[in-house]
Design a protein around this motif. Structure first.
Motif, PDB file in Angstrom:
ATOM      1  N   THR A 206     -33.032  -0.711  10.378  1.00 23.73           N
ATOM      2  CA  THR A 206     -31.830  -1.082  10.371  1.00 23.73           C
ATOM      3  C   THR A 206     -30.017  -1.218  10.722  1.00 23.73           C
ATOM      4  O   THR A 206     -30.248  -1.912  11.181  1.00 23.73           O
ATOM      5  CB  THR A 206     -31.397  -0.145   8.646  1.00 23.73           C
ATOM      6  OG1 THR A 206     -31.871  -0.524   7.747  1.00 23.73           O
ATOM      7  CG2 THR A 206     -29.842  -0.739   8.344  1.00 23.73           C
TER       8      THR A 206
ATOM      9  N   PHE B  68     -30.660  -4.397   5.953  1.00 21.36           N
ATOM     10  CA  PHE B  68     -31.585  -3.178   5.070  1.00 21.36           C
ATOM     11  C   PHE B  68     -33.108  -3.642   4.623  1.00 21.36           C
ATOM     12  O   PHE B  68     -33.936  -2.961   4.690  1.00 21.36           O
ATOM     13  CB  PHE B  68     -31.051  -2.226   4.324  1.00 21.36           C
ATOM     14  CG  PHE B  68     -29.622  -2.785   2.950  1.00 21.36           C
ATOM     15  CD1 PHE B  68     -30.805  -2.378   1.989  1.00 21.36           C
ATOM     16  CD2 PHE B  68     -28.184  -2.243   3.558  1.00 21.36           C
ATOM     17  CE1 PHE B  68     -30.285  -3.133   1.147  1.00 21.36           C
ATOM     18  CE2 PHE B  68     -27.875  -2.666   2.209  1.00 21.36           C
ATOM     19  CZ  PHE B  68     -28.907  -3.263   1.068  1.00 21.36           C
TER      20      PHE B  68
ATOM     21  N   ALA C  48     -32.750   3.384   5.579  1.00 20.59           N
ATOM     22  CA  ALA C  48     -31.758   2.467   5.273  1.00 20.59           C
ATOM     23  C   ALA C  48     -30.697   2.672   5.324  1.00 20.59           C
ATOM     24  O   ALA C  48     -29.999   2.311   5.890  1.00 20.59           O
ATOM     25  CB  ALA C  48     -32.486   1.272   4.367  1.00 20.59           C
TER      26      ALA C  48
END
Length: 330
Positions: free
Chosen positions: A20, A62, A222
């Motif tokens: 992420t 993400f 994330a």
């Protein structure tokens, strides 16, 4: 079993976090170059006008990170002959991605193509309903849920029959859109979803449910990674792309343990955000007066003088308390 799950959980979470961060650093400059800036509602708090132009659709980062991390886990599960555990994880990921795609097309039409309107409300709703129906039917057909509904804080299970499907679709679509409404302050939806994901992580280990553990792990990773860029003052917003994806993921997590109503409790802040809008609109139409200074309710507290950071902290603490309450409701 527990130690193996813990190892996989850490690997999945760390992978999701790192991916992420890396993908966000790559995608944010692209969004800036494409001038995919967040439009600010005139009826919202005036302090938000300074956010105009902040890139949105950051949820792409993400979503891709989660997809990549889960793909790696899926390969490992296939090698380890744990294919059965892949199915509920894959179905929940599919629900989240389908909702994320609906959000993406809406964001894309409004921001990248510079059109005045994204997807029409009826189009978004219809697509969300179809995604929810597909998810619930497949879970039932494959034997991961039944049509009985556990009532939280009791030992009662109510057999709903065909009504279960109607309830499930309404719940999924409702929560998905509630998460979307919650995404109105820097880091708000991200932080609340982080807390909810931690809650489902704890549930996963108590149930020894590897599928739920992996979904929870990648969500935790994330959200931690995205908050590096999304905390106040935000460098990027997740957009409908990200918020609708998260709504699908957290709702699906509740169905994975056949406790759908638990998301109403653990995700009570999401629900209250949506309810505040419904109450505001309905009351105004009837009386031409407002219940809240501004809706969704996080803007009401801003109008009362709270800073964005204070709202995020308080709402996250309330979510943590609601998750603790939900634990006792199972």
């Amino acid at each position: 079993m527990f130690n193996e799950m813990l190892t996989e959980f850490v690997i999945a979470g760390v992978s999701s976090f790192l991916l992420t961060v890396i993908l966000s650093r790559c995608i944010i400059p692209i969004l800036v170059a494409k001038k995919a800036g967040q439009p600010i509602r005139k009826e919202g708090p005036q302090s938000h006008m300074s956010k105009a132009g902040t890139p949105t659709m950051g949820g792409i980062a993400f979503i891709l990170a989660i997809a990549m991390a889960l793909t790696g886990i899926s390969i490992w599960y296939a090698i380890s002959a744990k294919q059965n555990e892949l199915i509920p994880m894959a179905l929940t990921m599919a629900l989240a991605v389908m909702n994320g795609m609906i959000g993406f097309f809406d964001d894309y039409k409004k921001l990248v193509k510079k059109e005045n309107e994204g997807l029409k409300a009826g189009q978004k709703f219809s697509l969300q309903v179809l995604a929810a129906i597909a998810y619930v039917v497949l879970l039932k057909v494959l034997g991961y849920i039944d049509t009985s509904l556990h009532i939280p804080f009791t030992t009662i299970n109510v057999e709903l029959g065909v009504v279960y499907y109607i309830f499930a679709v309404i719940l999924i679509v409702g929560v998905v859109n509630s998460v979307n409404l919650t995404d109105g302050l820097d880091g708000l939806a991200s932080t609340i979803t982080l807390v909810v994901a931690v809650f489902f992580s704890i549930l996963a280990f108590s149930y020894l449910d590897s599928s739920l553990a992996m979904i929870s792990a990648v969500l935790v990773g994330a959200m931690l990674g995205f908050l590096i860029f999304n905390h106040h003052p935000a460098k990027v917003f997740m957009g409908d792309t990200g918020s609708l994806f998260l709504g699908g993921a957290v709702t699906g997590a509740a169905f994975m343990i056949n406790e759908p109503m638990i998301i109403i409790i653990a995700g009570g802040v999401y629900v209250f955000e949506a309810v505040s809008v419904i109450l505001q609109v309905g009351f105004y139409k009837m009386t031409h007066k407002r219940i809240f200074k501004c809706a969704p309710v996080h803007h009401h507290f801003e109008a009362c003088g709270w800073s964005e950071v204070k709202v995020v902290i308080v709402f996250s603490l309330v979510t943590a308390a609601l998750c603790a309450l939900a634990w006792f409701g199972i």
